[in-house]
Each structure stands twice: as structure tokens, then as C-alpha cells.
Design a protein around this motif. Structure first.
Motif, PDB file in Angstrom:
ATOM      1  N   LEU A 438       0.792  -1.287  -0.067  1.00  9.71           N
ATOM      2  CA  LEU A 438      -0.017   0.019   0.116  1.00  9.71           C
ATOM      3  C   LEU A 438       0.753   1.332  -0.242  1.00  9.71           C
ATOM      4  CD1 LEU A 438      -2.114  -1.003   2.900  1.00  9.71           C
ATOM      5  CD2 LEU A 438      -2.655  -1.607   0.580  1.00  9.71           C
ATOM      6  N   MET A 439       0.296   2.328  -0.581  1.00  8.70           N
ATOM      7  CA  MET A 439       0.876   3.607  -0.306  1.00  8.70           C
ATOM      8  C   MET A 439      -0.020   4.305   0.450  1.00  8.70           C
ATOM      9  SD  MET A 439       1.844   6.143  -3.765  1.00  8.70           S
ATOM     10  CE  MET A 439       2.023   7.810  -3.548  1.00  8.70           C
ATOM     11  N   VAL A 440       0.552   4.848   1.535  1.00  8.20           N
ATOM     12  CA  VAL A 440      -0.679   5.563   2.487  1.00  8.20           C
ATOM     13  C   VAL A 440      -0.124   6.878   2.901  1.00  8.20           C
ATOM     14  CG1 VAL A 440      -1.447   3.434   3.366  1.00  8.20           C
ATOM     15  CG2 VAL A 440       0.251   4.324   4.560  1.00  8.20           C
ATOM     16  N   LEU A 441      -1.143   7.575   3.479  1.00 11.06           N
ATOM     17  CA  LEU A 441      -1.060   8.863   4.045  1.00 11.06           C
ATOM     18  C   LEU A 441      -1.243   8.680   5.614  1.00 11.06           C
ATOM     19  CD1 LEU A 441      -0.306  12.015   4.205  1.00 11.06           C
ATOM     20  CD2 LEU A 441      -2.239  12.389   3.339  1.00 11.06           C
ATOM     21  N   VAL A 442      -0.422   8.860   6.536  1.00 10.17           N
ATOM     22  CA  VAL A 442      -0.922   8.884   7.833  1.00 10.17           C
ATOM     23  C   VAL A 442      -1.358  10.218   8.152  1.00 10.17           C
ATOM     24  CG1 VAL A 442      -0.108   8.305  10.242  1.00 10.17           C
ATOM     25  CG2 VAL A 442       1.243   7.293   8.273  1.00 10.17           C
ATOM     26  N   LEU A 443      -2.741  10.013   9.143  1.00 16.58           N
ATOM     27  CA  LEU A 443      -3.491  11.402   9.095  1.00 16.58           C
ATOM     28  C   LEU A 443      -2.878  11.983  10.615  1.00 16.58           C
ATOM     29  CD1 LEU A 443      -7.097   9.838   8.187  1.00 16.58           C
ATOM     30  CD2 LEU A 443      -5.422  11.051   6.882  1.00 16.58           C
ATOM     31  N   GLU A 444      -3.294  13.141  10.654  1.00 13.81           N
ATOM     32  CA  GLU A 444      -2.748  13.948  11.904  1.00 13.81           C
ATOM     33  C   GLU A 444      -3.481  13.444  12.941  1.00 13.81           C
ATOM     34  OE1 GLU A 444      -3.896  18.000  12.043  1.00 13.81           O
ATOM     35  OE2 GLU A 444      -5.285  18.051  10.440  1.00 13.81           O
ATOM     36  N   ASP A 476       8.431  11.082  -0.251  1.00 10.62           N
ATOM     37  CA  ASP A 476       8.389  12.501  -0.075  1.00 10.62           C
ATOM     38  C   ASP A 476       7.053  13.046  -0.594  1.00 10.62           C
ATOM     39  OD1 ASP A 476       8.216  15.413  -1.272  1.00 10.62           O
ATOM     40  OD2 ASP A 476      10.342  15.267  -0.874  1.00 10.62           O
ATOM     41  N   PRO A 477       6.037  13.800   0.317  1.00 13.73           N
ATOM     42  CA  PRO A 477       4.788  13.991  -0.026  1.00 13.73           C
ATOM     43  C   PRO A 477       4.379  14.842  -1.410  1.00 13.73           C
ATOM     44  CG  PRO A 477       5.493  15.170   2.099  1.00 13.73           C
ATOM     45  CD  PRO A 477       6.585  14.145   1.697  1.00 13.73           C
ATOM     46  N   LYS A 478       5.203  15.579  -1.735  1.00 12.66           N
ATOM     47  CA  LYS A 478       5.168  16.507  -2.936  1.00 12.66           C
ATOM     48  C   LYS A 478       5.293  15.281  -4.245  1.00 12.66           C
ATOM     49  CE  LYS A 478       5.538  21.062  -1.079  1.00 12.66           C
ATOM     50  NZ  LYS A 478       5.748  20.408   0.440  1.00 12.66           N
ATOM     51  N   ALA A 492       2.224  10.874  12.196  1.00 18.22           N
ATOM     52  CA  ALA A 492       1.256  11.756  11.437  1.00 18.22           C
ATOM     53  C   ALA A 492       1.854  12.540  10.322  1.00 18.22           C
ATOM     54  CB  ALA A 492       0.460  12.773  12.507  1.00 18.22           C
ATOM     55  N   LYS A 493       0.986  12.524   9.313  1.00 14.32           N
ATOM     56  CA  LYS A 493       1.447  13.560   7.950  1.00 14.32           C
ATOM     57  C   LYS A 493       2.358  12.912   7.333  1.00 14.32           C
ATOM     58  CE  LYS A 493      -0.439  17.879   9.979  1.00 14.32           C
ATOM     59  NZ  LYS A 493      -0.168  19.111  10.058  1.00 14.32           N
ATOM     60  N   GLN A 494       2.739  11.590   7.441  1.00 21.26           N
ATOM     61  CA  GLN A 494       3.948  11.264   6.740  1.00 21.26           C
ATOM     62  C   GLN A 494       3.317  10.100   5.673  1.00 21.26           C
ATOM     63  OE1 GLN A 494       6.511   8.986   9.527  1.00 21.26           O
ATOM     64  NE2 GLN A 494       7.946  11.033   9.806  1.00 21.26           N
ATOM     65  N   SER A 495       3.862  10.331   4.389  1.00 21.10           N
ATOM     66  CA  SER A 495       3.422   9.305   3.453  1.00 21.10           C
ATOM     67  C   SER A 495       4.450   8.335   3.187  1.00 21.10           C
ATOM     68  CB  SER A 495       3.581  10.028   2.093  1.00 21.10           C
ATOM     69  OG  SER A 495       2.502  11.465   2.165  1.00 21.10           O
ATOM     70  N   VAL A 529      -6.598   5.949  11.032  1.00 22.14           N
ATOM     71  CA  VAL A 529      -5.027   6.559  11.058  1.00 22.14           C
ATOM     72  C   VAL A 529      -4.488   6.714   9.912  1.00 22.14           C
ATOM     73  CG1 VAL A 529      -4.936   5.395  13.289  1.00 22.14           C
ATOM     74  CG2 VAL A 529      -4.516   4.133  11.346  1.00 22.14           C
ATOM     75  N   ALA A 530      -4.825   5.895   8.529  1.00 18.21           N
ATOM     76  CA  ALA A 530      -4.021   6.142   7.573  1.00 18.21           C
ATOM     77  C   ALA A 530      -5.000   5.805   6.351  1.00 18.21           C
ATOM     78  CB  ALA A 530      -3.011   5.466   7.366  1.00 18.21           C
ATOM     79  N   MET A 531      -4.880   6.509   5.172  1.00 18.22           N
ATOM     80  CA  MET A 531      -5.655   6.193   4.036  1.00 18.22           C
ATOM     81  C   MET A 531      -4.808   6.099   2.948  1.00 18.22           C
ATOM     82  SD  MET A 531      -7.762   9.710   3.600  1.00 18.22           S
ATOM     83  CE  MET A 531      -7.160  11.000   2.685  1.00 18.22           C
TER      84      MET A 531
END
Length: 541
Positions: A438-444, A476-478, A492-495, A529-531
Motif C-alpha cells: 500500500l501507499m498510504v498517508l498517515v493522518l494527523e 516525499d509527500p510532494k 502523523a502526516k507522513q507518506s 489512522v491512514a488512508m
């Protein structure tokens, strides 16, 4: 060759079948075949042996293909990578040629279907807004409304009358909250709208996720009253933020923000602007575009700005924009994958005891279906035919991608059809897997994700327990490029890229193949926690 003989004899000689099946499956394990193939072809042998000789010839073909794959593997002496397995099925999908009846004819249906989810914090007035809208549009008769009002007054909940049009169960009415997703229908000038009234209470977020899975656009209801907006938008306890993130995660781009209960703050423009500023900056941080957001001040109880311009001078003096119904009408309905093979995640199953009939309900994500079509139910792999179709509680002959339908099936064991499964084209079965990348973004505000973390894995309508087995890399989020290999934990907030192992197999596709079956949510102890999305299926279910 030996193995082929053995399988052939197993078809004609049911006594040997049991022993041989265990041998073939163990060989499948040794050969590292993607597991799915061997385990799928085995129950087939069991089902086919009970049929006539015609099915035994099919079985020989299946066993031949299986043996050839196995021989290839034992000759090369190394397992094929999962990427090859994936590309093989992807190549076959491109060969799918849609038939005439599947394609949309322009004249037949002037109104396009729009699935609209209503979300927001608990008690922001979602059900009341939906009920009032349906009543004003004549979908609820005066007589029914009178009945709801009388019942609500008896329970001392007079203001809940409109909500009761959608909250039908005794417990929902007793507690005054929505628990399941209620479905209603109405028409605007351009759209045939399917309204999905989702629960706002944090205990029922999984149900809200089920509603958001089917949505093309959403109404985010925000309570304008002092204190209530702050509570709903609070980072820890409020559901407004979580709902907005879930919507974005499921690819909903167009959102109407309905600022409800404006009558309580005396239709104050300052209050509306403050809410718009707070919610707006948050929605932009969730990657919603400013152009796809519509802001509407309204009052559901006072019927201001729902289906016509506001009559209240305190509101009309500063607001000249569209009313809620016009805003819904101006939403663009998304494109539909009619030409792809059939795909429908099962949201709900209806069994009728009298006839032993079973119906699968859900939204067609791709393809088209009509009565008499052959279909396959995954993950069991059972095949059957479509007996009849219902759309919006009325019988219909053809259903296409984007429609919410109930499909009555025949020739299928009712116990094999369950919510979280998928109906698909028999020639293009959907992948079933337990090991995914999976490629996820951890939420704040989320707890850190570590190696071995136990999470709840949500994909379309399936929910499964999962374990994080590998943290591959931080991204890298960008740019999405890997920045750090094998991190120790994700905060939190890491991809990041990670691998999860599911306790039971689930029907999935990579995000590039199917957006609906490739979007994933990870939840833990009652919070998302992540999506993210499925980037690769590591075949080993």
C-alpha cells in the motif's frame, strides 16, 4: 504428466479425489504459485465432479493449464514474480469488447444518476435536512409527515420529525442518531439523485465509510450554532475532519458545504464567514479545490434556502447565491466505465426464506448487467445467472456503471454471497489476496504505525483485520519519491509504502486497475489512522 493423469483420474474416481487434492495443493505451495490459482481450481474439481461429463472436459482444460504453469515453474526452478501474474490478468482485461446493449443510449435516460452522500458531525442536522428536502420535493406525503410529527411529539422529540423519515429503526429514533446509511431518491432538473444519509456518530464511522464508497459528490453539513461548530470541528473528538478526509480518500471531489442551523445564530454573516474560513482552509489542506466547493448558509428547521431563495430578510440581505437544490443540480456527474468488464462490490445481501432466493445490492463500478447475464461471485468463485434487476426499488432490464442496484441471483448457493464480496464477469475474475503493498498517508492525530501494528483494513465494503508486515520506505509527500528506506515507525502526516498481511483473503484490485477496489482505509481503536491505495498485489492468499 503424472500430475495431469492424477487429476484426470480424480474426476472419474471420486474416492481418490480427497487424497489427490491435498497433494496438488501442497505441490502448489512448494511451487510458490500465487496460491490463488491452486486453491481456486481445487474447489472447482469438487463442484464439477458432481456434474455430467461435459464439465469433466472443462476440468481437464483447467488442470492442463494448471499443470503447464507448474511445469514451467519447476523447470525454471524459481517463482514467477507477482508482477507477472498481475500483468497477465491486466492484458486479458483489455481484450474485453462491450456489447451493443451495454453502451449508453443518449435518448433513453435524460437524467444522469448522481450518488450524493450527506456527512458531518453527529447532531449537525443531516437527517433533518434530508427529510425536509424530500418533503419539500413531494417525496414524503403530507399524511406520512403528519404521522412522523405525531410520533415524535409523543416521544418528546418534536424537532426530530423530519429526521424520522430516514431514521426508521426504533433504536435510531430512541437515541436520536443515525446508525446505518439511509437511502432516498429525488430528481433535480439535471440529475436523478440517490441520497445517502450517513451516520455522524464516531461509533458508526465504518457505516459512514460504506456510504462514502458509493458517493460521486457530497454535502458536508456543518452546525453553525456557537459551541456546536467548535465541537464538531475539534481535532480529537469532532467527526467533521475525519469525514472530509474519508470523502477525499474515496475520490469525492465536489463538496457542497451546508452551514445549517443559521437561525440559531440569527443568520449572522460574520458567523458564516468565520466557519467558511476555518473549514475552507482545512478542506484545501485535504486537497479539495476551491472551485469544486460550494458554500450555502441554510436552516433546515425554518426551511430557509433549501429549495428556493431565502424568504428571511436577515439572510437574503447578504446572501444572493444558489439554494441547496440548485447547488446539487449544478454538480457534474462523473464519467462511467460502461465498456469495462462487470464489477460490483456487494454492499448488502437480501435473502428471502420462502424461495431460497438471494439478492446482492450495491453500486455498479464498471460494466453493465441485464437479466440473464452470467456472473461470478468472488471470493468463492461460484458462477450463476442474473434472475432480475431492481433500481431504486423498481424493476429494470439493464443496469450500467454508476447505478445502485439489487441483483437477484439464481444458481448460486446463498451462503456464498456476502457483503464485502464482489460480483464480476466470469471471464475476468477480480483478484483475491491476503498480502498487499500500500501507499498510504498517515493522518494527523494518529498513533504511530510500527512493524507488527494490528489495524482494521477497509476496502470498498470489506473489513478485515490486518498486520503491518513491512515498512518499505518513507515517501516525499510532494514528489512521491522514496526518501528513507525501512523506517522504524510512521507518524502523523507522513507518506509511506508499506506491506500488510490480512487475516482472511479480500477481493481487491490495484488502484490503477479499479479506483473503487483500490482505495484503502486503515483504522485503529475507533479512529482512521491512514488512508491510501493498493499499489501492488503480492499474491499469496
Amino acid at each position: 504428466m503424472k500430475q495431469k493423469e492424477r487429476q484426470d483420474t480424480s474426476v472419474h474416481n471420486p474416492l481418490k479425489k480427497e487424497r489427490d487434492r491435498s497433494e496438488t495443493s501442497s505441490q502448489g505451495r512448494h511451487a510458490h504459485i500465487g496460491g490463488v490459482k491452486s486453491s481456486k481450481s481445487v474447489p472447482k474439481a469438487k463442484a464439477d465432479s458432481s456434474h455430467e461429463t461435459t464439465s469433466s472436459s472443462k476440468n481437464m482444460e483447467a488442470s492442463e493449464s494448471l499443470t503447464s504453469t507448474m511445469n514451467k515453474m519447476s523447470l525454471t526452478g524459481e517463482a514467477e514474480t507477482s508482477r507477472d501474474i498481475k500483468s497477465r490478468s491486466a492484458r486479458s482485461k483489455s481484450n474485453h469488447k462491450p456489447e451493443e446493449w451495454m453502451l449508453l443510449d443518449k435518448e433513453s435516460d435524460i437524467l444522469t444518476q448522481l450518488n450524493l452522500a450527506i456527512v458531518g458531525h453527529v447532531d449537525s442536522g443531516k437527517s433533518t435536512l434530508s427529510g425536509r428536502l424530500l418533503h419539500l420535493l413531494g417525496r414524503i406525503s403530507q399524511k406520512q409527515m403528519h404521522k412522523f410529527e405525531k410520533e415524535a411529539k409523543l416521544q418528546g422529540k418534536g424537532s426530530f420529525a423530519y429526521a424520522w423519515a430516514l431514521d426508521e429503526s426504533a433504536e435510531e429514533r430512541e437515541r436520536g442518531i443515525t446508525m446505518t446509511v439511509a437511502v432516498a431518491y429525488f430528481n433535480t432538473k439535471r440529475h436523478h439523485v440517490v441520497l445517502l444519509d450517513s451516520p455522524g456518530h464516531k461509533d458508526f464511522v465504518p457505516n459512514m465509510i460504506a456510504g462514502a464508497t458509493q458517493a460521486d459528490a457530497a454535502i458536508l453539513v456543518v452546525d453553525a450554532s456557537i459551541g456546536a461548530f467548535e465541537a464538531g470541528f475539534d481535532n480529537l473528538k469532532g467527526q467533521t475532519r475525519e469525514h472530509a478526509r474519508v470523502l477525499r480518500g474515496f475520490g469525492v471531489e465536489q463538496v457542497i458545504v451546508a452551514v445549517n442551523k443559521m437561525d440559531i445564530v440569527a443568520y449572522s454573516k460574520e458567523r458564516f464567514d468565520l466557519i467558511k474560513q476555518h473549514v475552507g482552509s482545512f478542506l484545501q489542506s485535504c486537497r479539495f479545490k476551491e472551485s469544486s466547493l460550494t458554500w450555502i448558509p441554510l436552516s433546515a428547521m425554518e426551511n430557509q434556502n433549501l429549495v428556493s431563495a431565502p424568504s428571511e430578510s436577515r439572510l437574503s440581505s447578504w446572501y444572493q447565491g444558489p439554494c441547496l437544490l440548485d447547488a446539487v443540480d449544478s454538480v457534474n456527474s462523473p464519467g462511467r466505465d460502461v465498456s469495462k468488464p462487470l464489477l460490483m462490490p456487494i454492499c448488502d445481501v437480501v435473502r428471502s426464506n420462502s424461495h431460497g432466493q438471494v439478492s446482492a445490492c450495491g453500486k455498479l463500478e464498471a460494466g453493465a448487467v441485464r437479466s440473464g447475464s452470467k456472473i461470478m461471485v468472488m471470493p468463492s468463485g461460484e458462477q450463476g445467472t442474473v434472475r432480475s434487476l431492481e433500481r431504486d426499488s423498481q424493476g429494470c432490464t439493464i443496469a450500467r456503471a454508476g447505478d445502485n442496484v439489487a441483483i437477484a441471483l439464481q444458481g448460486i448457493d446463498a451462503n456464498q454471497v456476502m457483503a464485502g464480496g464482489v460480483l464480476c464477469h466470469p471471464d475476468y475474475p477480480v483478484s483475491v489476496a491476503t498480502h498487499l503493498e500500500l501507499m498510504v498517508l498517515v493522518l494527523e492525530g494518529a498513533t504511530p504505525i510500527l512493524l507488527g501494528s494490528q489495524l482494521e483494513f477497509h476496502v470498498h465494503h470489506a473489513k478485515e483485520a490486518a498486520t503491518v508486515v513491512k515498512l518499505v520506505a518513507m515517501l516525499d509527500p510532494k514528489t512521491g519519491e522514496p526518501t528513507k528506506k525501512s523506517p522504524r515507525c510512521l507518524t502523523a502526516k507522513q507518506s509511506a509504502m508499506l506491506e500488510v498481511s490480512l487475516h482472511y483473503p479480500v477481493c481487491v484490485e490495484t488502484f490503477s486497475e479499479s479506483r473503487a477496489l483500490g482505495r484503502v482505509f486503515l483504522r485503529s481503536s475507533g479512529r482512521t489512522v491512514a488512508m491510501g491505495k493498493i499499489t501492488r498485489i503480492i499474491q499469496d492468499s
